[in-house]
Write an enzyme that holds these catalytic residues in place. Structure first.
Site, PDB file in Angstrom:
ATOM      1  N   MET A 275     -94.033  30.589  20.080  1.00 11.91           N
ATOM      2  CA  MET A 275     -93.068  30.648  21.349  1.00 11.91           C
ATOM      3  C   MET A 275     -93.611  30.502  22.290  1.00 11.91           C
ATOM      4  O   MET A 275     -92.603  29.859  22.978  1.00 11.91           O
ATOM      5  CB  MET A 275     -93.510  32.288  20.780  1.00 11.91           C
ATOM      6  CG  MET A 275     -93.099  32.660  20.133  1.00 11.91           C
ATOM      7  SD  MET A 275     -91.311  32.995  19.802  1.00 11.91           S
ATOM      8  CE  MET A 275     -90.787  33.685  21.235  1.00 11.91           C
ATOM      9  N   ARG A 276     -94.638  28.721  22.248  1.00 14.37           N
ATOM     10  CA  ARG A 276     -94.750  28.359  23.312  1.00 14.37           C
ATOM     11  C   ARG A 276     -93.257  27.756  23.928  1.00 14.37           C
ATOM     12  O   ARG A 276     -93.047  27.530  25.465  1.00 14.37           O
ATOM     13  CB  ARG A 276     -96.040  27.828  23.948  1.00 14.37           C
ATOM     14  CG  ARG A 276     -96.538  27.280  25.474  1.00 14.37           C
ATOM     15  CD  ARG A 276     -97.514  26.571  24.911  1.00 14.37           C
ATOM     16  NE  ARG A 276     -99.115  26.748  24.618  1.00 14.37           N
ATOM     17  CZ  ARG A 276     -99.971  27.359  24.811  1.00 14.37           C
ATOM     18  NH1 ARG A 276    -100.405  27.721  25.443  1.00 14.37           N
ATOM     19  NH2 ARG A 276    -100.460  27.382  23.446  1.00 14.37           N
ATOM     20  N   ALA A 277     -93.337  26.986  22.681  1.00 11.19           N
ATOM     21  CA  ALA A 277     -91.532  26.629  23.762  1.00 11.19           C
ATOM     22  C   ALA A 277     -90.475  26.767  24.410  1.00 11.19           C
ATOM     23  O   ALA A 277     -90.359  26.440  24.897  1.00 11.19           O
ATOM     24  CB  ALA A 277     -91.992  25.375  22.649  1.00 11.19           C
ATOM     25  N   VAL A 280     -91.633  27.649  27.637  1.00  9.88           N
ATOM     26  CA  VAL A 280     -91.561  26.729  28.375  1.00  9.88           C
ATOM     27  C   VAL A 280     -90.043  26.247  28.671  1.00  9.88           C
ATOM     28  O   VAL A 280     -89.522  26.351  30.055  1.00  9.88           O
ATOM     29  CB  VAL A 280     -92.590  25.634  28.179  1.00  9.88           C
ATOM     30  CG1 VAL A 280     -92.043  24.413  28.681  1.00  9.88           C
ATOM     31  CG2 VAL A 280     -93.787  25.589  27.977  1.00  9.88           C
TER      32      VAL A 280
END
Ligand SMILES: [Zn+2]
Length: 656
Positions: A275-277, A280
């Site tokens: 889920m980092r994308a 960000v």
């Protein structure tokens, strides 16, 4: 004072400038990785950013840049009294040199003083210096893995932490992390790539007029830095004010549902991991809206955020070029499906839109238009031009232990080479030759005991002096870098032979996995050698690559060794404690390029083993000659299996 090149005088590099500015507005985005060839002024642009950042208010005399309004409760220079008159200073840009020691980066704790005087003497490192500013790492791809981990952990947590023998120090370390790299000198490990918030690719402009302007400005700056910068003072001030205003606006910017849907749809369409994308991208889009003076994120913000946040996060074959841009068509499709007006009616079913299109069409459509040749699965037309269909490896088996002969010093823990270091079997105690890291308590007590009366000990505590301190000398096993240099040329390519060779390399890879080594794979055939796999801890990647390795053509053995030499040189910078073991898998024939023996001699300082693949009734013994030039040992392919051991005990002694 050195006058830096003004940010606003930089020609082109729009994405890079935007990525830096957005991080300046919202450091939570997580930094910028700048990739590009040499001579593209990457460093100039990064360095020029600091001058635009708002000044910071700090507690006077605090070496950790505490904010007077909210001092760090764990500050080693604290606790700070409230109501101190604050000082302001410009935001710093701290450069982290590639060869820096861990102490230099994280700070160093004087363990001797802690033990003998009871004082926590802590010398701040670069992480402390960068707090509330910019931390810049040029050639981040060449940085020691251990330092990269340390750096990215601090960046993620906003805290630096040093611990030795139970004495620990922590302090705030929030900074904007910027790394630059030239991909020709080696890629960043894939697992580190996506820890940078944004990534931009920079190229020198191909437009002659733009190039002329770059040169003109650079010449003018070099002739009179102060005068030139003065001419840009007003535009620099404007930019700085715009950053400050955007920071203030940031908390008020809203992210409407449709924009959020756009973000998640795009991330799903590009099949990014985790889920980092999404996070960000959301932060980037919000910062962009704030930067442009708006209170709400628009589809345009989402599009720009995707361009900056996704290229290094696409799930891909590790051998794809991470510098490739985004597939614009796929981006537009995902966005238009997520943002299309006909799901205005479907406010109650926000899941519909992202699910419909991308899942059905996205990956399939992308696969058809995108890198099909590179993604082709093994055995299904994966052979590249000039090669034939790759042979699948023979079944793996347990191999003999190949290891560097000499005992190393302080290598990372593992199960291959012998090393002295912080773990393993105690083989004695010694007075530390540098800073004390691991206390040998019994040896220290034994050293201090005879002197207690002489030192006037009266109470129950022991009187400890610096000269009493001992550290344990241990010998254990280390983990190594096993670099395979595999001959894939025609002489090796008899089908059954190549199956056996691949089976052998696969067996060695599995062995490396069990021994927690890093592995790399260089192959050579035809006219050239390629790094099929840069050093990695992922054995899955290596075995996948091996299965797909095409064979045939001439044998540029020297080129293979030269390429291995370059990989080893880069790794020496990146991970200097890890000793390499070079495993050359070849029959020793060379039919293309210079004499391999000359190159082999240059590699004589590296522990090496040649797996001799020569077969047939007439043997030339070329692999043995190569091993001699390398200063290593040769072992026949047939002797590699562990159960062949009894017959070759003598050889094992030589190798292990
Ligand atoms: Zn402080």
């Amino acid at each position: 004072m050195i006058v830096g090149y003004p940010f606003s005088a930089v020609v082109g590099h729009d994405d890079l400038k935007l990525a830096l500015l957005l991080n300046a507005v919202s450091p939570a985005i997580g930094g910028v990785l700048v990739r590009g060839e040499k001579g593209t002024a990457k460093s100039t642009v990064v360095r020029s950013l600091a001058a635009l950042l708002p000044e910071v208010a700090v507690v006077a005399d605090c070496r950790f840049s505490c904010d007077p309004a909210a001092p760090d409760p764990s500050c080693p220079d604290g606790p700070h009294e409230s109501g101190l008159s604050p000082q302001t200073r410009p935001a710093r840009l701290v450069e982290l040199p590639v060869g820096a020691s861990e102490d230099r980066v994280a700070g160093s704790l004087d363990l001797e003083r802690a033990l003998t005087e009871g004082v926590k003497a802590f010398e701040p490192g670069l992480l402390a210096a960068a707090h509330r500013g910019v931390l810049y790492v040029d050639e981040v791809n060449l940085l020691h893995d251990h330092l990269v981990d340390l750096l990215l952990d601090a960046a993620a947590m906003g805290v630096a932490h040093v611990e030795r023998e139970g004495v620990s120090v922590r302090h705030a370390a929030r900074f904007l992390l910027v790394g630059t790299m030239n991909p020709e000198e080696g890629e960043l490990r894939p697992q580190l790539l996506d820890r940078f918030g944004l990534a931009v690719e920079v190229r020198a402009s191909r437009d002659p007029a733009e190039r002329a302007e770059v040169v003109r400005r650079r010449l003018a700056f070099d002739a009179d830095p102060a005068g030139y910068s003065g001419a840009y003072a007003a535009s620099e001030r404007d930019l700085a004010q715009r950053i400050a205003a955007a920071r203030e606006r940031l908390p008020a910017v809203t992210l409407p549902d449709d924009a959020l849907r756009g973000i998640t749809a795009v991330c799903a369409a590009f099949d990014v991991e985790g889920m980092r994308a999404d996070l960000v991208m959301a932060r980037t889009a919000v910062a962009l809206a704030a930067w442009e003076g708006r209170d709400e994120v628009t589809p345009g913000d989402v599009r720009t955020a995707a361009r900056l946040a996704l290229p290094h996060r696409r799930r891909r074959d590790p051998f794809d070029d991470p510098g490739q841009g985004l597939d614009e068509e796929r981006l537009e499709q995902a966005l238009s499906e997520a943002l299309s007006p006909d799901d205005d009616s479907g406010d109650d079913a926000p899941d519909d839109a992202p699910d419909d299109g991308p899942d059905d069409d996205g990956p399939g459509g992308g696969g058809a238009s995108g890198g099909e040749p590179a993604d082709a699965p093994p055995g299904e037309g994966g052979a590249s031009a000039g090669g034939r269909r790759p042979e699948s490896p023979g079944a793996p088996y347990r191999t003999r232990l190949l290891a560097p002969e000499a005992v190393g010093r302080g290598g990372p823990a593992g199960r291959r080479g012998r090393t002295t270091g912080e773990s393993g079997r105690a083989v004695g105690a010694r007075t530390p030759d540098g800073r004390l890291r691991r206390l040998d308590l019994p040896a220290t007590l034994a050293a201090a005991a005879p002197h207690q009366r002489g030192r006037g000990r009266t109470g129950s505590g022991l009187v400890l002096r610096r000269e009493d301190l001992r550290e344990a000398l241990r010998e254990g096993r280390e983990s190594n870098l096993v670099l395979f240099c595999v001959d894939a040329s025609g002489s090796m390519a008899a089908r059954t032979r190549m199956r056996a060779v691949k089976g052998a390399v696969l067996s060695l890879l599995l062995d490396a996995y069990q021994r927690r080594d890093k592995v790399g794979l260089v192959t050579f055939r035809g006219e050239e050698a390629t790094v099929a796999l840069p050093p990695t801890s992922s054995v899955e990647l290596a075995s996948g690559r091996l299965a797909r390795l095409a064979t045939g053509g001439r044998t540029p053995l020297a080129a293979g060794l030269r390429r291995a030499e370059r990989v080893l040189a880069a790794e020496r910078l990146r991970d200097p404690r890890r000793r390499p073991l070079l495993v050359v898998v070849t029959d020793g024939r060379h039919t293309s390029g210079p004499d391999p023996v000359v190159t082999a001699r240059r590699l004589a300082g590296v522990a090496s083993v040649v797996v001799d693949c020569e077969h047939g009734p007439v043997r030339l013994g070329l692999a043995g000659r190569l091993a001699a030039a390398l200063g290593g040992t040769a072992i026949r392919l047939e002797e590699l299996a562990a159960d062949h051991l009894a017959a070759v005990v003598r050889d094992v002694r030589k190798v292990a």
